[in-house]
Design a protein around this motif. Structure first.
Motif, PDB file in Angstrom:
ATOM      1  N   ILE A 159       0.820  -1.212   0.000  1.00 26.70           N
ATOM      2  CA  ILE A 159       0.000   0.000   0.000  1.00 26.70           C
ATOM      3  C   ILE A 159       0.854   1.262   0.000  1.00 26.70           C
ATOM      4  N   ILE A 160       2.022   1.212   0.643  1.00 27.58           N
ATOM      5  CA  ILE A 160       2.914   2.371   0.634  1.00 27.58           C
ATOM      6  C   ILE A 160       3.516   2.561  -0.759  1.00 27.58           C
ATOM      7  N   ILE A 161       3.891   1.456  -1.415  1.00 26.25           N
ATOM      8  CA  ILE A 161       4.392   1.542  -2.788  1.00 26.25           C
ATOM      9  C   ILE A 161       3.319   2.118  -3.709  1.00 26.25           C
ATOM     10  N   LEU A 162       2.080   1.671  -3.539  1.00 27.92           N
ATOM     11  CA  LEU A 162       0.975   2.197  -4.346  1.00 27.92           C
ATOM     12  C   LEU A 162       0.783   3.695  -4.117  1.00 27.92           C
ATOM     13  N   GLY A 163       0.887   4.110  -2.852  1.00 25.72           N
ATOM     14  CA  GLY A 163       0.739   5.522  -2.535  1.00 25.72           C
ATOM     15  C   GLY A 163       1.824   6.368  -3.177  1.00 25.72           C
ATOM     16  N   MET A 164       3.064   5.895  -3.108  1.00 27.84           N
ATOM     17  CA  MET A 164       4.176   6.621  -3.734  1.00 27.84           C
ATOM     18  C   MET A 164       4.016   6.642  -5.257  1.00 27.84           C
ATOM     19  N   TRP A 165       3.587   5.522  -5.816  1.00 26.99           N
ATOM     20  CA  TRP A 165       3.383   5.453  -7.262  1.00 26.99           C
ATOM     21  C   TRP A 165       2.285   6.417  -7.705  1.00 26.99           C
ATOM     22  N   ALA A 166       1.196   6.459  -6.918  1.00 25.76           N
ATOM     23  CA  ALA A 166       0.091   7.360  -7.255  1.00 25.76           C
ATOM     24  C   ALA A 166       0.537   8.818  -7.229  1.00 25.76           C
ATOM     25  N   SER A 167       1.350   9.170  -6.238  1.00 26.27           N
ATOM     26  CA  SER A 167       1.761  10.569  -6.071  1.00 26.27           C
ATOM     27  C   SER A 167       2.788  11.002  -7.107  1.00 26.27           C
ATOM     28  N   PHE A 168       3.757  10.145  -7.399  1.00 20.82           N
ATOM     29  CA  PHE A 168       4.891  10.573  -8.207  1.00 20.82           C
ATOM     30  C   PHE A 168       4.905  10.016  -9.631  1.00 20.82           C
ATOM     31  N   VAL A 169       4.008   9.075  -9.931  1.00 15.67           N
ATOM     32  CA  VAL A 169       3.962   8.527 -11.290  1.00 15.67           C
ATOM     33  C   VAL A 169       2.575   8.735 -11.911  1.00 15.67           C
ATOM     34  N   ALA A 170       1.550   8.186 -11.253  1.00 21.81           N
ATOM     35  CA  ALA A 170       0.197   8.281 -11.814  1.00 21.81           C
ATOM     36  C   ALA A 170      -0.287   9.728 -11.857  1.00 21.81           C
ATOM     37  N   GLY A 171       0.056  10.516 -10.833  1.00 22.50           N
ATOM     38  CA  GLY A 171      -0.355  11.916 -10.808  1.00 22.50           C
ATOM     39  C   GLY A 171       0.178  12.705 -11.996  1.00 22.50           C
ATOM     40  N   PRO A 172       1.512  12.729 -12.182  1.00 18.39           N
ATOM     41  CA  PRO A 172       2.070  13.451 -13.334  1.00 18.39           C
ATOM     42  C   PRO A 172       1.593  12.917 -14.683  1.00 18.39           C
ATOM     43  N   ARG A 173       1.277  11.622 -14.755  1.00 17.10           N
ATOM     44  CA  ARG A 173       0.786  11.058 -16.015  1.00 17.10           C
ATOM     45  C   ARG A 173      -0.654  11.477 -16.311  1.00 17.10           C
ATOM     46  N   ASN A 174      -1.350  11.966 -15.299  1.00 20.89           N
ATOM     47  CA  ASN A 174      -2.742  12.417 -15.464  1.00 20.89           C
ATOM     48  C   ASN A 174      -2.850  13.862 -14.984  1.00 20.89           C
ATOM     49  N   PRO A 175      -2.261  14.808 -15.740  1.00 18.60           N
ATOM     50  CA  PRO A 175      -2.213  16.207 -15.286  1.00 18.60           C
ATOM     51  C   PRO A 175      -3.582  16.853 -15.095  1.00 18.60           C
ATOM     52  N   ASP A 176      -4.586  16.338 -15.771  1.00 16.52           N
ATOM     53  CA  ASP A 176      -5.928  16.918 -15.646  1.00 16.52           C
ATOM     54  C   ASP A 176      -6.664  16.419 -14.405  1.00 16.52           C
ATOM     55  N   PHE A 177      -6.103  15.396 -13.752  1.00 18.56           N
ATOM     56  CA  PHE A 177      -6.766  14.840 -12.570  1.00 18.56           C
ATOM     57  C   PHE A 177      -6.355  15.615 -11.328  1.00 18.56           C
ATOM     58  N   ASN A 178      -7.348  16.021 -10.535  1.00 13.92           N
ATOM     59  CA  ASN A 178      -7.104  16.703  -9.262  1.00 13.92           C
ATOM     60  C   ASN A 178      -7.907  15.972  -8.196  1.00 13.92           C
ATOM     61  N   TYR A 179      -7.224  15.253  -7.327  1.00 14.72           N
ATOM     62  CA  TYR A 179      -7.926  14.443  -6.326  1.00 14.72           C
ATOM     63  C   TYR A 179      -8.756  15.293  -5.378  1.00 14.72           C
ATOM     64  N   ARG A 180      -8.445  16.575  -5.258  1.00 16.43           N
ATOM     65  CA  ARG A 180      -9.178  17.444  -4.327  1.00 16.43           C
ATOM     66  C   ARG A 180     -10.574  17.774  -4.829  1.00 16.43           C
ATOM     67  N   THR A 181     -10.819  17.589  -6.112  1.00 12.49           N
ATOM     68  CA  THR A 181     -12.143  17.885  -6.667  1.00 12.49           C
ATOM     69  C   THR A 181     -12.944  16.616  -6.935  1.00 12.49           C
ATOM     70  N   SER A 182     -12.415  15.479  -6.553  1.00  6.85           N
ATOM     71  CA  SER A 182     -13.143  14.219  -6.768  1.00  6.85           C
ATOM     72  C   SER A 182     -12.954  13.287  -5.577  1.00  6.85           C
ATOM     73  N   LEU A 183     -11.783  12.681  -5.466  1.00  4.25           N
ATOM     74  CA  LEU A 183     -11.527  11.694  -4.417  1.00  4.25           C
ATOM     75  C   LEU A 183     -11.699  12.281  -3.019  1.00  4.25           C
ATOM     76  N   ALA A 184     -11.154  13.472  -2.793  1.00  3.17           N
ATOM     77  CA  ALA A 184     -11.233  14.083  -1.463  1.00  3.17           C
ATOM     78  C   ALA A 184     -12.673  14.426  -1.090  1.00  3.17           C
ATOM     79  N   ILE A 185     -13.447  14.913  -2.067  1.00  2.00           N
ATOM     80  CA  ILE A 185     -14.861  15.235  -1.801  1.00  2.00           C
ATOM     81  C   ILE A 185     -15.622  13.964  -1.454  1.00  2.00           C
ATOM     82  N   TRP A 186     -15.394  12.897  -2.238  1.00  2.00           N
ATOM     83  CA  TRP A 186     -16.039  11.610  -1.948  1.00  2.00           C
ATOM     84  C   TRP A 186     -15.686  11.121  -0.548  1.00  2.00           C
TER      85      TRP A 186
END
Length: 229
Positions: A138-165
């Motif tokens: 889960i820690i590897i997934l978290g690091m991957w999400a922050s530093f790999v998946a995030g930059p690969r999806n520049p239009d995604f903002n977790y604060r307007t979707s995941l955080a609200i949910w």
């Protein structure tokens, strides 16, 4: 189009895991308090345990509070304070990166120790082994999400979707459609994170909630030097 699986994972599943966490914790503390222990293996191997444990605990505390702040502080609040989205994410990546790296190094050392040291491995329960591997994943997934998946999806903002949910879970009205467009890595990270909460009361992790309050009000222990003749 949303699928019934989306509805289950983002509407039902969170409450199953959180319900297991709360009720399981209460049951264990009330009926099985004697089983709440960290079950230290320090006598079997100390060096790697100390290094890994210190790194992991400092890192996971930073990561935990970083997640809490990231979820509970709405974007509108930081916007009102004049904090740009770019500046917010920069601080989040720096803080999360430091905490995540410490936690990753710590849990890697602890997992490697538990599987490579024959004495530690033989005295470990299946639950101990699963918990270490699960935390590592889960820690590897978290690091991957922050530093790999995030930059690969520049239009995604977790604060307007995941955080609200996530905030909607607290008042029992989660809009599962907010999670449909979230990148897969984030979804897996959330599912695994909730699973950790669900199984938390039934593992040694529960010792994190056993704060030694008795040390605050117990009587002092007086030690006297043994008189020499």
């Amino acid at each position: 189009m949303a699928h019934p699986v989306d509805w289950f994972f983002w509407t039902v599943y969170p409450y199953l895991m959180l319900g297991s966490f709360f009720f399981g914790t209460i049951i264990r503390f009330v009926f099985y308090p004697g089983t709440i222990t960290a079950k230290s293996s320090e006598l079997l191997e100390k060096k790697r345990l100390m290094i890994g444990s210190i790194h992991f605990h400092i890192g996971i505390i930073l990561v935990f509070f970083g997640h809490v702040m990231g979820v509970l502080i709405p974007k509108s609040w930081t916007d009102a304070l004049g904090i740009s989205n770019e500046l917010y994410h920069m601080f989040a990546l720096i803080g999360g990166g430091v905490g995540g790296l410490l936690a990753l190094v710590g849990i890697f050392i602890l997992t490697w120790r538990r599987f490579s040291d024959i004495r530690v491995h033989l005295t470990s329960s299946m639950s101990d082994l699963i918990v270490d591997v699960a935390l590592l994943v889960i820690i590897i997934l978290g690091m991957w999400a922050s530093f790999v998946a995030g930059p690969r999806n520049p239009d995604f903002n977790y604060r307007t979707s995941l955080a609200i949910w996530a905030r909607q879970l607290f008042y029992f009205r989660p809009n599962y459609l907010l999670m449909v467009g979230v990148p897969l890595t984030y979804k897996i990270h959330v599912v695994c994170g909730l699973a950790i909460f669900g199984f938390f009361p039934y593992t040694r992790l529960v010792h994190a909630l056993a704060l030694p309050w008795q040390y605050i009000y117990r009587r002092y222990l007086v030690y006297r030097r043994r008189p020499t003749i």
